[in-house]
Motif scaffolding. Structure first.
Motif, PDB file in Angstrom:
ATOM      1  N   GLU A 100     -37.641 -21.864  35.265  1.00 51.21           N
ATOM      2  CA  GLU A 100     -36.848 -23.079  35.855  1.00 51.21           C
ATOM      3  C   GLU A 100     -36.517 -24.033  34.435  1.00 51.21           C
ATOM      4  OE1 GLU A 100     -38.136 -25.130  39.312  1.00 51.21           O
ATOM      5  OE2 GLU A 100     -39.487 -23.092  40.329  1.00 51.21           O
ATOM      6  N   TYR A 101     -37.704 -24.093  33.366  1.00 56.15           N
ATOM      7  CA  TYR A 101     -38.069 -25.273  32.501  1.00 56.15           C
ATOM      8  C   TYR A 101     -37.457 -24.093  31.359  1.00 56.15           C
ATOM      9  CZ  TYR A 101     -41.751 -27.456  35.305  1.00 56.15           C
ATOM     10  OH  TYR A 101     -42.196 -28.031  35.944  1.00 56.15           O
ATOM     11  N   SER A 102     -37.150 -23.134  32.472  1.00 54.77           N
ATOM     12  CA  SER A 102     -35.746 -23.031  30.533  1.00 54.77           C
ATOM     13  C   SER A 102     -34.652 -23.213  30.705  1.00 54.77           C
ATOM     14  CB  SER A 102     -36.017 -21.562  30.706  1.00 54.77           C
ATOM     15  OG  SER A 102     -35.291 -20.730  29.499  1.00 54.77           O
ATOM     16  N   ALA A 103     -34.480 -23.071  32.220  1.00 54.38           N
ATOM     17  CA  ALA A 103     -32.984 -23.199  32.913  1.00 54.38           C
ATOM     18  C   ALA A 103     -32.150 -24.842  32.432  1.00 54.38           C
ATOM     19  CB  ALA A 103     -33.434 -22.956  33.993  1.00 54.38           C
ATOM     20  N   ALA A 104     -33.400 -25.892  32.694  1.00 58.64           N
ATOM     21  CA  ALA A 104     -33.158 -27.102  32.715  1.00 58.64           C
ATOM     22  C   ALA A 104     -33.137 -28.084  31.481  1.00 58.64           C
ATOM     23  CB  ALA A 104     -34.535 -27.970  33.290  1.00 58.64           C
ATOM     24  N   TRP A 105     -33.872 -27.429  30.287  1.00 58.01           N
ATOM     25  CA  TRP A 105     -33.708 -27.670  29.408  1.00 58.01           C
ATOM     26  C   TRP A 105     -32.217 -26.559  28.670  1.00 58.01           C
ATOM     27  CZ3 TRP A 105     -35.176 -31.166  27.340  1.00 58.01           C
ATOM     28  CH2 TRP A 105     -36.808 -32.073  26.992  1.00 58.01           C
ATOM     29  N   ARG A 106     -31.424 -25.408  29.124  1.00 54.83           N
ATOM     30  CA  ARG A 106     -30.608 -25.229  28.937  1.00 54.83           C
ATOM     31  C   ARG A 106     -29.629 -25.726  29.273  1.00 54.83           C
ATOM     32  NH1 ARG A 106     -30.236 -21.468  24.180  1.00 54.83           N
ATOM     33  NH2 ARG A 106     -32.046 -20.820  24.404  1.00 54.83           N
ATOM     34  N   ARG A 107     -29.656 -26.246  30.726  1.00 54.21           N
ATOM     35  CA  ARG A 107     -28.662 -27.255  31.449  1.00 54.21           C
ATOM     36  C   ARG A 107     -28.418 -28.423  30.563  1.00 54.21           C
ATOM     37  NH1 ARG A 107     -28.669 -29.603  37.495  1.00 54.21           N
ATOM     38  NH2 ARG A 107     -27.778 -31.643  36.737  1.00 54.21           N
ATOM     39  N   ALA A 108     -29.293 -29.246  29.863  1.00 55.62           N
ATOM     40  CA  ALA A 108     -29.093 -30.519  29.196  1.00 55.62           C
ATOM     41  C   ALA A 108     -28.663 -30.086  27.804  1.00 55.62           C
ATOM     42  CB  ALA A 108     -31.111 -31.414  29.466  1.00 55.62           C
ATOM     43  N   PHE A 109     -29.153 -28.889  27.210  1.00 60.16           N
ATOM     44  CA  PHE A 109     -28.619 -28.768  26.255  1.00 60.16           C
ATOM     45  C   PHE A 109     -27.230 -28.216  25.650  1.00 60.16           C
ATOM     46  CE2 PHE A 109     -27.243 -25.616  23.062  1.00 60.16           C
ATOM     47  CZ  PHE A 109     -27.070 -25.401  22.086  1.00 60.16           C
ATOM     48  N   ASP A 110     -26.430 -27.816  26.909  1.00 56.71           N
ATOM     49  CA  ASP A 110     -24.989 -27.224  27.310  1.00 56.71           C
ATOM     50  C   ASP A 110     -24.291 -28.998  27.915  1.00 56.71           C
ATOM     51  OD1 ASP A 110     -25.286 -24.577  27.069  1.00 56.71           O
ATOM     52  OD2 ASP A 110     -25.530 -24.545  28.722  1.00 56.71           O
ATOM     53  N   SER A 111     -25.062 -29.698  28.227  1.00 53.97           N
ATOM     54  CA  SER A 111     -24.313 -31.054  29.247  1.00 53.97           C
ATOM     55  C   SER A 111     -24.323 -31.561  28.229  1.00 53.97           C
ATOM     56  CB  SER A 111     -25.237 -31.576  30.612  1.00 53.97           C
ATOM     57  OG  SER A 111     -25.712 -30.347  31.661  1.00 53.97           O
ATOM     58  N   TRP A 112     -25.170 -32.123  27.182  1.00 49.98           N
ATOM     59  CA  TRP A 112     -25.155 -32.963  26.332  1.00 49.98           C
ATOM     60  C   TRP A 112     -24.497 -32.856  24.906  1.00 49.98           C
ATOM     61  CZ3 TRP A 112     -25.756 -38.073  26.422  1.00 49.98           C
ATOM     62  CH2 TRP A 112     -26.433 -38.502  26.848  1.00 49.98           C
ATOM     63  N   ASN A 113     -23.987 -31.303  24.846  1.00 49.92           N
ATOM     64  CA  ASN A 113     -23.380 -30.452  23.762  1.00 49.92           C
ATOM     65  C   ASN A 113     -21.548 -31.070  24.387  1.00 49.92           C
ATOM     66  OD1 ASN A 113     -23.215 -29.778  21.681  1.00 49.92           O
ATOM     67  ND2 ASN A 113     -24.081 -27.634  22.699  1.00 49.92           N
ATOM     68  N   ALA A 114     -21.552 -30.148  25.672  1.00 49.48           N
ATOM     69  CA  ALA A 114     -20.252 -31.157  26.119  1.00 49.48           C
ATOM     70  C   ALA A 114     -19.762 -32.316  26.086  1.00 49.48           C
ATOM     71  CB  ALA A 114     -20.001 -30.634  28.441  1.00 49.48           C
TER      72      ALA A 114
END
Length: 229
Positions: A100-114
């Motif tokens: 869940e924490y890996s997924a949360a960080w990945r989503r944040a990474f992708d969202s700010w990249n976008a």
């Protein structure tokens, strides 16, 4: 005198041989030098206002976030920015044991990249990362997350350049959060890592609660304002 010259010559030859046999060290040296030049160029730039945060708050210690009660994270960046537009990010969260924490960080990474203001690149070597995304388990703080930030500071102007950030999600509290609130918290902390301060705006990922909203248009505009040339 001749002996000292011979010693110097031996050292030069040895250094040249080492660099010839290890070209990657030359590349690393060039990258390091280029990064330092970029950092100092920003620090000495007289056009400081374009790097100031729209919501200026009190200052923090140069090497860590300040803890305050009843806030999500008490980082006060006061207009600090990165000197470069591409940042290396290391995920220090095991996907198998903490999905869940890996997924949360990945989503944040992708969202700010976008958002397309700064480019975030995942790296496999932690020592080369500008930003480390990780977790902690602490009951001695009221923070569900924190972004511990290191700066270079111009003593004459007070302008700051970010040099390294370790952003942490506190599982002691977040274990009770929904997946959405975990992801919002990760976006909040990564927002700090990119240079965004807290804001009084209710609908913002950077509001002090930090988990009620994801990235909003107001957050994107603030990040653009920090890095506009």
């Amino acid at each position: 005198m001749r002996i000292s010259r011979i010693i110097k010559l031996i050292i030069i030859v040895a250094a040249a041989t080492y660099l010839f046999q290890n070209p990657d060290k030359v590349t690393q040296g060039r990258e390091w030098a280029s990064e330092k030049v970029q950092q100092w160029a920003v620090l000495l730039d007289e056009k400081g206002d374009q790097y100031r945060s729209p919501e200026k708050t009190s200052t923090a210690n140069n090497d860590t976030a300040v803890q305050e009660p009843n806030t999500h994270d008490a980082t006060h960046l006061d207009g600090a920015v990165w000197a470069k537009k591409t940042l290396k990010v290391y995920f220090d969260v095991p996907a198998d044991s903490m999905p869940e924490y890996s997924a949360a960080w990945r989503r944040a990474f992708d969202s700010w990249n976008a958002v397309d203001v700064l480019t975030l690149v995942a790296v496999a070597d932690k020592s080369k990362a500008d930003i480390v995304l990780t977790t902690e388990d602490r009951s001695d703080t009221q923070q569900a997350g924190v972004a511990q930030t290191q700066f270079l500071v111009n003593p004459l102007t007070g302008k700051r350049v970010m040099t390294h950030v370790e952003a942490k999600l506190n599982v002691h509290y977040l274990n009770y959060y929904s997946a959405t609130r975990k992801a919002n918290t990760a976006e909040h902390e990564l927002g700090h890592a990119l240079g965004l301060d807290h804001t009084a705006d209710r609908e913002s990922v950077m509001q002090t609660q930090g988990s009620e909203y994801g990235i909003q248009a107001v957050d994107i505009n603030r990040l653009k304002a920090l890095y506009q040339n």
